[in-house]
Design a protein around this motif. Sequence first.
Motif, PDB file in Angstrom:
ATOM      1  N   LEU A  75     -24.316   0.219  25.489  1.00 20.34           N
ATOM      2  CA  LEU A  75     -24.151   0.300  24.036  1.00 20.34           C
ATOM      3  C   LEU A  75     -24.006   1.725  23.532  1.00 20.34           C
ATOM      4  O   LEU A  75     -23.503   1.957  22.437  1.00 20.34           O
ATOM      5  CB  LEU A  75     -25.328  -0.386  23.352  1.00 20.34           C
ATOM      6  CG  LEU A  75     -25.435  -1.877  23.663  1.00 20.34           C
ATOM      7  CD1 LEU A  75     -26.749  -2.435  23.151  1.00 20.34           C
ATOM      8  CD2 LEU A  75     -24.256  -2.629  23.082  1.00 20.34           C
ATOM      9  N   VAL A  76     -24.468   2.671  24.327  1.00 18.35           N
ATOM     10  CA  VAL A  76     -24.354   4.096  24.003  1.00 18.35           C
ATOM     11  C   VAL A  76     -23.755   4.759  25.236  1.00 18.35           C
ATOM     12  O   VAL A  76     -24.076   4.400  26.363  1.00 18.35           O
ATOM     13  CB  VAL A  76     -25.746   4.697  23.675  1.00 18.35           C
ATOM     14  CG1 VAL A  76     -25.676   6.210  23.540  1.00 18.35           C
ATOM     15  CG2 VAL A  76     -26.303   4.080  22.404  1.00 18.35           C
ATOM     16  N   ARG A  77     -22.880   5.705  25.014  1.00 15.86           N
ATOM     17  CA  ARG A  77     -22.217   6.378  26.138  1.00 15.86           C
ATOM     18  C   ARG A  77     -22.671   7.820  26.234  1.00 15.86           C
ATOM     19  O   ARG A  77     -22.711   8.533  25.236  1.00 15.86           O
ATOM     20  CB  ARG A  77     -20.710   6.334  25.933  1.00 15.86           C
ATOM     21  CG  ARG A  77     -19.917   6.777  27.128  1.00 15.86           C
ATOM     22  CD  ARG A  77     -18.446   6.592  26.851  1.00 15.86           C
ATOM     23  NE  ARG A  77     -17.689   6.538  28.067  1.00 15.86           N
ATOM     24  CZ  ARG A  77     -16.399   6.328  28.127  1.00 15.86           C
ATOM     25  NH1 ARG A  77     -15.715   6.135  27.007  1.00 15.86           N
ATOM     26  NH2 ARG A  77     -15.765   6.302  29.268  1.00 15.86           N
ATOM     27  N   GLU A  78     -23.012   8.219  27.441  1.00 13.66           N
ATOM     28  CA  GLU A  78     -23.365   9.613  27.713  1.00 13.66           C
ATOM     29  C   GLU A  78     -22.063  10.398  27.805  1.00 13.66           C
ATOM     30  O   GLU A  78     -21.132   9.985  28.491  1.00 13.66           O
ATOM     31  CB  GLU A  78     -24.114   9.666  29.044  1.00 13.66           C
ATOM     32  CG  GLU A  78     -24.794  10.959  29.307  1.00 13.66           C
ATOM     33  CD  GLU A  78     -25.658  10.887  30.561  1.00 13.66           C
ATOM     34  OE1 GLU A  78     -25.236  11.502  31.565  1.00 13.66           O
ATOM     35  OE2 GLU A  78     -26.714  10.238  30.518  1.00 13.66           O
ATOM     36  N   MET A  79     -22.003  11.524  27.108  1.00 10.78           N
ATOM     37  CA  MET A  79     -20.769  12.299  27.051  1.00 10.78           C
ATOM     38  C   MET A  79     -21.007  13.740  27.502  1.00 10.78           C
ATOM     39  O   MET A  79     -21.995  14.349  27.112  1.00 10.78           O
ATOM     40  CB  MET A  79     -20.225  12.331  25.613  1.00 10.78           C
ATOM     41  CG  MET A  79     -19.997  10.964  24.968  1.00 10.78           C
ATOM     42  SD  MET A  79     -18.736   9.960  25.749  1.00 10.78           S
ATOM     43  CE  MET A  79     -17.286  10.935  25.495  1.00 10.78           C
ATOM     44  N   ASP A  80     -20.081  14.258  28.278  1.00  6.37           N
ATOM     45  CA  ASP A  80     -20.122  15.658  28.694  1.00  6.37           C
ATOM     46  C   ASP A  80     -18.947  16.351  28.011  1.00  6.37           C
ATOM     47  O   ASP A  80     -17.790  16.090  28.342  1.00  6.37           O
ATOM     48  CB  ASP A  80     -20.009  15.764  30.213  1.00  6.37           C
ATOM     49  CG  ASP A  80     -20.009  17.196  30.713  1.00  6.37           C
ATOM     50  OD1 ASP A  80     -20.045  18.139  29.883  1.00  6.37           O
ATOM     51  OD2 ASP A  80     -19.954  17.386  31.932  1.00  6.37           O
ATOM     52  N   PHE A  81     -19.265  17.205  27.053  1.00  9.62           N
ATOM     53  CA  PHE A  81     -18.228  17.934  26.325  1.00  9.62           C
ATOM     54  C   PHE A  81     -18.121  19.380  26.808  1.00  9.62           C
ATOM     55  O   PHE A  81     -17.649  20.248  26.091  1.00  9.62           O
ATOM     56  CB  PHE A  81     -18.497  17.899  24.813  1.00  9.62           C
ATOM     57  CG  PHE A  81     -18.318  16.529  24.207  1.00  9.62           C
ATOM     58  CD1 PHE A  81     -17.178  15.782  24.418  1.00  9.62           C
ATOM     59  CD2 PHE A  81     -19.300  15.993  23.396  1.00  9.62           C
ATOM     60  CE1 PHE A  81     -17.005  14.528  23.847  1.00  9.62           C
ATOM     61  CE2 PHE A  81     -19.145  14.740  22.817  1.00  9.62           C
ATOM     62  CZ  PHE A  81     -17.997  14.003  23.046  1.00  9.62           C
ATOM     63  N   GLY A  82     -18.631  19.662  28.022  1.00  9.05           N
ATOM     64  CA  GLY A  82     -18.538  21.005  28.575  1.00  9.05           C
ATOM     65  C   GLY A  82     -19.543  21.963  27.975  1.00  9.05           C
ATOM     66  O   GLY A  82     -19.352  23.174  28.034  1.00  9.05           O
ATOM     67  N   LYS A  83     -20.594  21.450  27.395  1.00  8.21           N
ATOM     68  CA  LYS A  83     -21.649  22.283  26.808  1.00  8.21           C
ATOM     69  C   LYS A  83     -22.852  22.267  27.749  1.00  8.21           C
ATOM     70  O   LYS A  83     -22.839  21.585  28.773  1.00  8.21           O
ATOM     71  CB  LYS A  83     -22.056  21.756  25.418  1.00  8.21           C
ATOM     72  CG  LYS A  83     -20.904  21.625  24.439  1.00  8.21           C
ATOM     73  CD  LYS A  83     -20.353  22.967  24.065  1.00  8.21           C
ATOM     74  CE  LYS A  83     -19.192  22.811  23.088  1.00  8.21           C
ATOM     75  NZ  LYS A  83     -18.597  24.087  22.757  1.00  8.21           N
ATOM     76  N   ASP A  84     -23.898  22.965  27.381  1.00  7.19           N
ATOM     77  CA  ASP A  84     -25.080  23.029  28.231  1.00  7.19           C
ATOM     78  C   ASP A  84     -26.056  21.877  27.974  1.00  7.19           C
ATOM     79  O   ASP A  84     -27.189  21.909  28.432  1.00  7.19           O
ATOM     80  CB  ASP A  84     -25.780  24.378  28.092  1.00  7.19           C
ATOM     81  CG  ASP A  84     -26.242  24.672  26.680  1.00  7.19           C
ATOM     82  OD1 ASP A  84     -25.911  23.898  25.765  1.00  7.19           O
ATOM     83  OD2 ASP A  84     -26.943  25.682  26.485  1.00  7.19           O
ATOM     84  N   THR A 134     -11.861   2.010  31.862  1.00  7.03           N
ATOM     85  CA  THR A 134     -12.347   2.870  30.788  1.00  7.03           C
ATOM     86  C   THR A 134     -11.470   4.106  30.766  1.00  7.03           C
ATOM     87  O   THR A 134     -10.756   4.400  31.719  1.00  7.03           O
ATOM     88  CB  THR A 134     -13.819   3.328  31.000  1.00  7.03           C
ATOM     89  OG1 THR A 134     -13.897   4.120  32.183  1.00  7.03           O
ATOM     90  CG2 THR A 134     -14.759   2.138  31.092  1.00  7.03           C
ATOM     91  N   GLN A 135     -11.557   4.828  29.668  1.00  9.43           N
ATOM     92  CA  GLN A 135     -10.810   6.081  29.555  1.00  9.43           C
ATOM     93  C   GLN A 135     -11.632   7.075  28.765  1.00  9.43           C
ATOM     94  O   GLN A 135     -12.482   6.682  27.969  1.00  9.43           O
ATOM     95  CB  GLN A 135      -9.441   5.864  28.922  1.00  9.43           C
ATOM     96  CG  GLN A 135      -9.454   5.315  27.506  1.00  9.43           C
ATOM     97  CD  GLN A 135      -9.647   6.367  26.405  1.00  9.43           C
ATOM     98  OE1 GLN A 135      -9.742   7.551  26.677  1.00  9.43           O
ATOM     99  NE2 GLN A 135      -9.738   5.923  25.171  1.00  9.43           N
ATOM    100  N   ARG A 136     -11.379   8.357  29.020  1.00  8.05           N
ATOM    101  CA  ARG A 136     -12.017   9.422  28.254  1.00  8.05           C
ATOM    102  C   ARG A 136     -10.988  10.524  28.028  1.00  8.05           C
ATOM    103  O   ARG A 136     -10.592  11.200  28.962  1.00  8.05           O
ATOM    104  CB  ARG A 136     -13.195  10.040  29.014  1.00  8.05           C
ATOM    105  CG  ARG A 136     -14.383   9.161  29.099  1.00  8.05           C
ATOM    106  CD  ARG A 136     -15.538   9.909  29.725  1.00  8.05           C
ATOM    107  NE  ARG A 136     -16.588   8.960  30.052  1.00  8.05           N
ATOM    108  CZ  ARG A 136     -17.833   9.297  30.236  1.00  8.05           C
ATOM    109  NH1 ARG A 136     -18.217  10.535  30.162  1.00  8.05           N
ATOM    110  NH2 ARG A 136     -18.729   8.382  30.516  1.00  8.05           N
ATOM    111  N   LEU A 137     -10.573  10.646  26.812  1.00  8.12           N
ATOM    112  CA  LEU A 137      -9.668  11.730  26.452  1.00  8.12           C
ATOM    113  C   LEU A 137     -10.435  12.670  25.539  1.00  8.12           C
ATOM    114  O   LEU A 137     -10.999  12.241  24.528  1.00  8.12           O
ATOM    115  CB  LEU A 137      -8.422  11.208  25.724  1.00  8.12           C
ATOM    116  CG  LEU A 137      -7.478  12.283  25.182  1.00  8.12           C
ATOM    117  CD1 LEU A 137      -6.894  13.137  26.300  1.00  8.12           C
ATOM    118  CD2 LEU A 137      -6.369  11.641  24.370  1.00  8.12           C
ATOM    119  N   GLN A 138     -10.486  13.932  25.944  1.00  8.09           N
ATOM    120  CA  GLN A 138     -11.146  14.952  25.131  1.00  8.09           C
ATOM    121  C   GLN A 138     -10.155  16.084  24.910  1.00  8.09           C
ATOM    122  O   GLN A 138      -9.571  16.600  25.856  1.00  8.09           O
ATOM    123  CB  GLN A 138     -12.371  15.509  25.852  1.00  8.09           C
ATOM    124  CG  GLN A 138     -13.451  14.507  26.087  1.00  8.09           C
ATOM    125  CD  GLN A 138     -14.629  15.112  26.852  1.00  8.09           C
ATOM    126  OE1 GLN A 138     -14.699  16.305  27.070  1.00  8.09           O
ATOM    127  NE2 GLN A 138     -15.540  14.259  27.256  1.00  8.09           N
TER     128      GLN A 138
END
Length: 157
Positions: A75-84, A134-138
């Motif tokens: 229900l919630v997705r863990e996201m890595d946006f290149g931050k710490d 699934t897909q992840r476009l950032q």
Amino acid sequence: MPSPGKLAAKEKFMTFLEGKALRMTTQRQTIINTVFDTEEHFTADQLLEWARRRDPSVSRATVYRTLPLLTESGLVREMDFGKDHTYYDPNYADHPNHSHIICNDCDKIVEFEDDKISKLENEISRKLGFSVKTQRLQIHGACEQMKRTGVCRNKRC
């Protein structure tokens, strides 16, 4: 008022917890309400801060134990946006295939969905012998305010 999708996500999470024989404590209820009452992406520390505004007794440990359950439930997705630090996306249940634009300067995160991108992903996948699960476009860049003025009021000091 949370959207119908958010209310359904809350219910699904309650059922998920019951299936794992986990108790619904007051602190965990506060955390769940906080997560499903926001549209914003958040870090664990932000979630702790927001939850403590509702209930000062919410502990860091309970937040850190609840976040993996929220992601495991889907229900919630863990996201890595290149931050710490890791961000969590509370909008995943409502819109599982959305994409993100992230400002490198102020960390502003904007979600978007585009049928052309979905069609292109499916076309490329099909040509290469895959089906999209699934897909992840950032997309990373600078927000308009930063470009215009050189300063962004969203920037965290």
